[in-house]
Scaffold this motif. Sequence first.
Motif, PDB file in Angstrom:
ATOM      1  N   VAL A   1       0.855  -1.190   0.000  1.00 13.99           N
ATOM      2  CA  VAL A   1       0.000   0.000   0.000  1.00 13.99           C
ATOM      3  C   VAL A   1       0.889   1.237   0.000  1.00 13.99           C
ATOM      4  N   GLN A   2       0.548   2.191  -0.864  1.00 14.09           N
ATOM      5  CA  GLN A   2       1.325   3.419  -0.985  1.00 14.09           C
ATOM      6  C   GLN A   2       0.378   4.614  -0.956  1.00 14.09           C
ATOM      7  N   PRO A   3       0.560   5.558  -0.009  1.00 17.21           N
ATOM      8  CA  PRO A   3      -0.267   6.775  -0.021  1.00 17.21           C
ATOM      9  C   PRO A   3       0.195   7.730  -1.127  1.00 17.21           C
ATOM     10  N   VAL A   4      -0.739   8.527  -1.681  1.00 18.50           N
ATOM     11  CA  VAL A   4      -0.439   9.492  -2.740  1.00 18.50           C
ATOM     12  C   VAL A   4      -0.785  10.884  -2.215  1.00 18.50           C
ATOM     13  N   PHE A   5       0.201  11.810  -2.267  1.00 20.13           N
ATOM     14  CA  PHE A   5       0.023  13.172  -1.777  1.00 20.13           C
ATOM     15  C   PHE A   5       0.120  14.150  -2.956  1.00 20.13           C
ATOM     16  N   ASP A   6      -0.542  15.314  -2.822  1.00 20.16           N
ATOM     17  CA  ASP A   6      -0.405  16.341  -3.858  1.00 20.16           C
ATOM     18  C   ASP A   6       0.819  17.204  -3.559  1.00 20.16           C
ATOM     19  N   ASP A   7       0.988  18.258  -4.352  1.00 12.20           N
ATOM     20  CA  ASP A   7       2.179  19.104  -4.212  1.00 12.20           C
ATOM     21  C   ASP A   7       2.216  19.848  -2.888  1.00 12.20           C
ATOM     22  N   HIS A   8       1.081  19.974  -2.245  1.00 16.01           N
ATOM     23  CA  HIS A   8       1.037  20.691  -0.964  1.00 16.01           C
ATOM     24  C   HIS A   8       1.038  19.744   0.234  1.00 16.01           C
ATOM     25  N   GLY A   9       1.301  18.470   0.001  1.00 19.97           N
ATOM     26  CA  GLY A   9       1.356  17.502   1.094  1.00 19.97           C
ATOM     27  C   GLY A   9       0.013  16.981   1.532  1.00 19.97           C
ATOM     28  N   LEU A  10      -1.028  17.257   0.784  1.00 22.24           N
ATOM     29  CA  LEU A  10      -2.368  16.811   1.141  1.00 22.24           C
ATOM     30  C   LEU A  10      -2.602  15.402   0.597  1.00 22.24           C
ATOM     31  N   LEU A  11      -3.077  14.497   1.474  1.00 23.37           N
ATOM     32  CA  LEU A  11      -3.328  13.114   1.062  1.00 23.37           C
ATOM     33  C   LEU A  11      -4.507  13.069   0.095  1.00 23.37           C
ATOM     34  N   ARG A  12      -4.256  12.400  -1.043  1.00 22.68           N
ATOM     35  CA  ARG A  12      -5.297  12.305  -2.057  1.00 22.68           C
ATOM     36  C   ARG A  12      -5.848  10.889  -2.190  1.00 22.68           C
ATOM     37  N   ASN A  13      -4.956   9.909  -2.292  1.00 30.45           N
ATOM     38  CA  ASN A  13      -5.376   8.538  -2.571  1.00 30.45           C
ATOM     39  C   ASN A  13      -4.461   7.550  -1.867  1.00 30.45           C
ATOM     40  N   TYR A  14      -4.939   6.281  -1.829  1.00 29.32           N
ATOM     41  CA  TYR A  14      -4.104   5.131  -1.502  1.00 29.32           C
ATOM     42  C   TYR A  14      -4.141   4.190  -2.703  1.00 29.32           C
ATOM     43  N   ILE A  15      -2.981   3.648  -3.068  1.00 27.08           N
ATOM     44  CA  ILE A  15      -2.895   2.650  -4.129  1.00 27.08           C
ATOM     45  C   ILE A  15      -2.400   1.355  -3.505  1.00 27.08           C
ATOM     46  N   ALA A  16      -3.177   0.283  -3.658  1.00 27.52           N
ATOM     47  CA  ALA A  16      -2.821  -1.026  -3.103  1.00 27.52           C
ATOM     48  C   ALA A  16      -2.676  -2.023  -4.241  1.00 27.52           C
ATOM     49  N   ILE A  17      -1.608  -2.819  -4.188  1.00 27.85           N
ATOM     50  CA  ILE A  17      -1.373  -3.883  -5.163  1.00 27.85           C
ATOM     51  C   ILE A  17      -1.309  -5.196  -4.397  1.00 27.85           C
ATOM     52  N   GLU A  18      -2.159  -6.145  -4.762  1.00 31.64           N
ATOM     53  CA  GLU A  18      -2.256  -7.420  -4.062  1.00 31.64           C
ATOM     54  C   GLU A  18      -1.875  -8.560  -5.000  1.00 31.64           C
ATOM     55  N   SER A  19      -1.053  -9.493  -4.460  1.00 31.50           N
ATOM     56  CA  SER A  19      -0.657 -10.686  -5.205  1.00 31.50           C
ATOM     57  C   SER A  19      -1.150 -11.914  -4.457  1.00 31.50           C
ATOM     58  N   ASP A  20      -1.715 -12.880  -5.167  1.00 35.78           N
ATOM     59  CA  ASP A  20      -2.195 -14.121  -4.562  1.00 35.78           C
ATOM     60  C   ASP A  20      -1.006 -15.025  -4.255  1.00 35.78           C
ATOM     61  N   VAL A  21      -0.776 -15.295  -2.963  1.00 39.93           N
ATOM     62  CA  VAL A  21       0.353 -16.139  -2.541  1.00 39.93           C
ATOM     63  C   VAL A  21      -0.162 -17.379  -1.811  1.00 39.93           C
ATOM     64  N   SER A  22      -1.360 -17.818  -2.138  1.00 36.63           N
ATOM     65  CA  SER A  22      -1.953 -18.959  -1.430  1.00 36.63           C
ATOM     66  C   SER A  22      -1.126 -20.218  -1.597  1.00 36.63           C
ATOM     67  N   GLU A  23      -0.598 -20.468  -2.815  1.00 34.51           N
ATOM     68  CA  GLU A  23       0.173 -21.688  -3.045  1.00 34.51           C
ATOM     69  C   GLU A  23       1.450 -21.676  -2.203  1.00 34.51           C
ATOM     70  N   ARG A  24       2.128 -20.526  -2.161  1.00 32.37           N
ATOM     71  CA  ARG A  24       3.346 -20.456  -1.343  1.00 32.37           C
ATOM     72  C   ARG A  24       3.028 -20.649   0.129  1.00 32.37           C
ATOM     73  N   LYS A  25       1.927 -20.046   0.604  1.00 31.95           N
ATOM     74  CA  LYS A  25       1.539 -20.205   2.002  1.00 31.95           C
ATOM     75  C   LYS A  25       1.183 -21.652   2.321  1.00 31.95           C
ATOM     76  N   GLN A  26       0.546 -22.341   1.358  1.00 33.36           N
ATOM     77  CA  GLN A  26       0.207 -23.740   1.583  1.00 33.36           C
ATOM     78  C   GLN A  26       1.473 -24.576   1.718  1.00 33.36           C
ATOM     79  N   ALA A  27       2.460 -24.277   0.874  1.00 30.52           N
ATOM     80  CA  ALA A  27       3.724 -25.005   0.960  1.00 30.52           C
ATOM     81  C   ALA A  27       4.419 -24.715   2.287  1.00 30.52           C
ATOM     82  N   GLU A  28       4.393 -23.448   2.724  1.00 33.31           N
ATOM     83  CA  GLU A  28       5.003 -23.106   4.014  1.00 33.31           C
ATOM     84  C   GLU A  28       4.280 -23.795   5.153  1.00 33.31           C
ATOM     85  N   ARG A  29       2.949 -23.890   5.052  1.00 34.11           N
ATOM     86  CA  ARG A  29       2.173 -24.563   6.094  1.00 34.11           C
ATOM     87  C   ARG A  29       2.532 -26.035   6.187  1.00 34.11           C
ATOM     88  N   GLN A  30       2.645 -26.684   5.054  1.00 34.66           N
ATOM     89  CA  GLN A  30       3.011 -28.099   5.058  1.00 34.66           C
ATOM     90  C   GLN A  30       4.405 -28.290   5.646  1.00 34.66           C
TER      91      GLN A  30
END
Length: 767
Positions: free
Chosen positions: A354-383
């Motif tokens: 997650v990365q916050p986005v600010f304008d030129d005056h330091g005012l928060l405008r948006n959040y950008i989130a990028i999600e990756s599915d890691v279920s297979e890796r987590k299953q392997a770690e669990r085993q």
Amino acid sequence: MTEPANAGGFLHLVSLRNFRTQVALLMLLLTTIAFALYALNTSRQQSRYIVGSITSTGLALSQNLAFDSANLLMRKDFASLEVLLRQYAKLPNIAGLNVIDADGKSLSKLTVSDGQIMASYDHGVMEQLRLERYTQLAPDQRRLSVWEPIVVGQESIGAVKLELDLAQAFEERQRLLINTLGFGLLTTLALLIVMFLYFRKPLKAIQDASEFASTLDIRRGETIEVVDFAREFRQLGQSLNQVSQKLLEQEQQVEASSAEARKLAMVASKTSNAVIITNANEEIEWVNDGFEQMTGYSAEEVHGKRPSSFLQGPDTDPEVRRFMRDRLSERRSYETEIINYSKSGNPYWVSIAVQPVFDDHGLLRNYIAIESDVSERKQAERQLYEAKTEAEEANLAKSVFLSRMSHELRTPLNAILGFAQLLELDELGEENHDFVERILKAGKHLLALINDVLDISKIESGGMTLSREPVDIREAAENVVRLIDPLAVNHDITVSIDPSLTEDMRVMGDLQRVNQVMVNLLSNAIKYNRAQGSVTIRAEVQPSQRLRLSIEDTGPGIAEDKLDRLFTPFDRLGAEQTSVEGSGIGLALTRQLLAAMDGTIDVISTVGKGSTFRIELPLASDQEDSMPVILSTDPVTENESALRPSRTVLYIEDNSSNVALVEKVLERIGHIEFLVAMQGQEGLDLINEHEPDLILLDLHLPVMGGEEVLDRIRQNPSLDSVPVIIVSADASPGQPEHLLQKGANNYITKPFDVRELMELVRSYTEQ
């Protein structure tokens, strides 16, 4: 058309929602209140002044009248006295005059009403007579009474009473109050007009500024006229103009940012990862196709919602949620992994950045989130984790087994090697001597194997190993009675075994644990008994092929409301407030031991008469003899040591074989009184009673461990010098050093060398 407009303007002017009207009403209210308070205060002060002035006048008149009346009263010239009173009655504010003699009899009384003087010739005795100076204001504050004594020499021969009318004075005060209020009202109106004229311009400026601020969303970029009435008004106008200009600039920046965001959205839509763009309030503004494929939600379904409100579920880690919430509240970027839930309710693992986005005056405008599915890796770690955990549990079980086997093997091996060493000291035939050597050689070889294979630290695993065998319950009871005899003598209690417990009675159980159960119950029956009381052991065969053993005492009994807490660990039912020592775990452990041997326990108690604890164990199906527990022995004196003084050695050990071995070892030393305790607390009781010269202490004891026994010995200043030798099968690394640091004098590991033990005992008992 003009009149309705003017009427509307007038209504707007006088509307209560108009700021100018509110200010005018507020000034009117405050000014009116101020003048009203001033008038009331002036009226109160004038009332006090009027009353004080008339009181002073009344006192002066009463003094003069008393002086003038004294001579007339002495001569009993009542005619002249009445003439004198009529002269005083003509004075202002006089409402009544009265002259009273020392007996309270009215001699002459005048009343003034509407300018008319009326005389009263009622010479009755007054109910209330005052022969001292006194003033009294009537409750309605309309009349003042003044008493003045008539004194001749040092004697009061009567009194003068004046009644003063205050009505006229108070009417004058009322007129003054009304005039003051009227003047205040006129002044208030005049002040209101002046203030309204003065503040008309700034109030108009405030109204214009308010209307401009309320329409800034459509008038951004426009300006308002700056009113130079005062510095604050000038700053207000300038600030509104600056805000209007900034809103225009921000609108232009937002339009530029939106164009840039559309470009980024085009790139994000091509990735398989989920991309989420929210506003500053974390409300979704845009998601890509990857988000829809990963979660099953469409962009329309999630628009305006917070991701946490529908993606997280019961298995989502609350600590990770708190971490995310803290970072968002701090407006900081973060990366983490978390369990989300799809629209169908299926959980899946995602790695989210997650990365916050600010304008030129330091005012928060948006959040950008990028999600990756890691279920297979987590299953392997669990085993992998489960496999590792299973391996660690297996390794732990092995360690527990090895540690327990170390102790369990060392304990019987101590008896084997110990008795073999005792036989070796005797004169044996060549063949028997060879047999003993073979036993010692094989035992030492086995000990070497144990030391090599089981070189690990001993830990408590919570398990309990019991050997089920026929137990001669009569013999066990006799041994236990001998063991606790010193405790019974100390408490002046008689312990007896009823004939109902016969020698042919045997039960299935572990001899050591059966002894432990009886020691616990008998110890409690003694400690919680009355002086010169008794404890009786009875037996009864039950139809269910079980033997019931009853231990009856003559103690104070247990209240019925406490019986359900009797077997609760550490609950001593209030006995912690008495001098009786205990941990509160004995009965709970007793019930567990009996349950492990397929036994039961219950109690019947009557307050004031005593308690009966009943245990039941299954009867033995065979008649095998069980080894009796040797608890104590009389001192043995060798001829060559007859002149040496007797020494007392206490052995605290719950294994009967080890007790018998040490007993035989000490017999060879000679002239030693040997005491045995199978529990830690019983050992402490014997120490306090017999003050032994040497203590041999095992570590693995029921209820109270040997280390705790050592701590209690060293905490007692009177026992600090008594030597303590630890005799234990625990060969864990660092254990001897640990016990020596806690106050032990020596540490012997089972199986021990008999000669070494003998020399060690001699070194402490022959000093």
